[in-house]
Design a protein around this motif. Structure first.
Motif, PDB file in Angstrom:
ATOM      1  N   MET A   1       0.854  -1.170   0.000  1.00  0.00           N
ATOM      2  CA  MET A   1       0.000   0.000   0.000  1.00  0.00           C
ATOM      3  C   MET A   1       0.901   1.234   0.000  1.00  0.00           C
ATOM      4  SD  MET A   1      -2.984   1.003   2.671  1.00  0.00           S
ATOM      5  CE  MET A   1      -3.991  -0.394   2.262  1.00  0.00           C
ATOM      6  N   LEU A  39      -4.708  -3.886  -7.196  1.00  0.00           N
ATOM      7  CA  LEU A  39      -5.144  -2.638  -6.585  1.00  0.00           C
ATOM      8  C   LEU A  39      -6.548  -2.783  -6.025  1.00  0.00           C
ATOM      9  CD1 LEU A  39      -3.955  -0.448  -9.556  1.00  0.00           C
ATOM     10  CD2 LEU A  39      -2.863  -0.536  -7.315  1.00  0.00           C
ATOM     11  N   TYR A  40      -6.789  -2.080  -4.926  1.00  0.00           N
ATOM     12  CA  TYR A  40      -8.111  -2.086  -4.318  1.00  0.00           C
ATOM     13  C   TYR A  40      -8.299  -0.771  -3.591  1.00  0.00           C
ATOM     14  CZ  TYR A  40      -5.505  -2.934  -0.059  1.00  0.00           C
ATOM     15  OH  TYR A  40      -4.620  -2.816   0.984  1.00  0.00           O
ATOM     16  N   ASP A  41      -9.546  -0.491  -3.229  1.00  0.00           N
ATOM     17  CA  ASP A  41      -9.826   0.646  -2.364  1.00  0.00           C
ATOM     18  C   ASP A  41     -10.973   0.246  -1.451  1.00  0.00           C
ATOM     19  OD1 ASP A  41     -12.245   1.125  -3.830  1.00  0.00           O
ATOM     20  OD2 ASP A  41     -11.110   2.338  -5.252  1.00  0.00           O
ATOM     21  N   SER A  48      -8.267   3.345  -6.749  1.00  0.00           N
ATOM     22  CA  SER A  48      -7.630   2.161  -7.338  1.00  0.00           C
ATOM     23  C   SER A  48      -7.708   2.176  -8.862  1.00  0.00           C
ATOM     24  CB  SER A  48      -8.246   0.876  -6.783  1.00  0.00           C
ATOM     25  OG  SER A  48      -9.627   0.810  -7.081  1.00  0.00           O
ATOM     26  N   THR A  49      -8.830   2.612  -9.419  1.00  0.00           N
ATOM     27  CA  THR A  49      -8.935   2.645 -10.875  1.00  0.00           C
ATOM     28  C   THR A  49      -8.044   3.718 -11.472  1.00  0.00           C
ATOM     29  OG1 THR A  49     -10.922   4.014 -10.694  1.00  0.00           O
ATOM     30  CG2 THR A  49     -11.241   1.655 -11.022  1.00  0.00           C
ATOM     31  N   TRP A  52      -4.613   2.266 -11.447  1.00  0.00           N
ATOM     32  CA  TRP A  52      -4.536   1.269 -12.514  1.00  0.00           C
ATOM     33  C   TRP A  52      -4.279   1.976 -13.850  1.00  0.00           C
ATOM     34  CZ3 TRP A  52      -6.679   0.548 -17.203  1.00  0.00           C
ATOM     35  CH2 TRP A  52      -6.458  -0.686 -17.827  1.00  0.00           C
ATOM     36  N   LEU A  65      -7.414  -5.088 -10.844  1.00  0.00           N
ATOM     37  CA  LEU A  65      -8.260  -4.522  -9.798  1.00  0.00           C
ATOM     38  C   LEU A  65      -8.895  -5.684  -9.037  1.00  0.00           C
ATOM     39  CD1 LEU A  65     -10.041  -1.724 -11.833  1.00  0.00           C
ATOM     40  CD2 LEU A  65      -8.325  -1.403 -10.046  1.00  0.00           C
ATOM     41  N   GLY A  69     -13.289  -5.010  -4.344  1.00  0.00           N
ATOM     42  CA  GLY A  69     -12.481  -4.164  -3.477  1.00  0.00           C
ATOM     43  C   GLY A  69     -12.194  -4.816  -2.134  1.00  0.00           C
TER      44      GLY A  69
END
Length: 120
Positions: A1, A39-41, A48-49, A52, A65, A69
């Motif tokens: 992170m 990636l995540y949120d 995250s997008t 990306w 992704l 999430g």
């Protein structure tokens, strides 16, 4: 992170910072050219997008992704490790791909064609 707070302009991640800033940001986050990045949120932001898209624009090829999430991961029983991490410096070498940008002229000349969809 990684902390995107240090990479924002008016609270928005700036995709078009100087290339040395892009390189420094991702390398400090421990990203290598061959890293597999998921990636995540929290599900309430677009962060995250956007990251990306930035990684894709700058040539990283191993990005994904996380479906659902962090909330989806947690709901599925995925393990979370909240221990602080200090990443080793990465070696990612960003190279911008301007063909991924729809300029005003591009949009103007392609609007109304069946091959182009404009989404906002």
């Amino acid at each position: 992170m990684c902390a995107a707070d240090n990479f924002t302009q008016d609270g928005i991640i700036n995709v078009f910072n100087a290339i040395w800033q892009i390189r420094r940001f991702f390398r400090r986050a421990g990203i290598n050219t061959d890293s597999r990045i998921v990636l995540y949120d929290s599900g309430v932001t677009y962060l995250s997008t956007r990251v990306w898209w930035m990684l894709d624009y700058y040539g990283h090829r191993h990005i994904a992704l996380l479906d659902g999430g962090l909330r989806g991961w947690d709901a599925a029983g995925g393990r979370l490790d909240l221990a602080p991490v200090t990443p080793h410096r990465g070696n990612f070498h960003p190279v911008a791909d301007p063909s991924k940008i729809a300029t005003y002229q591009y949009v103007k000349s392609h609007i109304g064609t069946r091959a182009t969809a404009l989404c906002d």
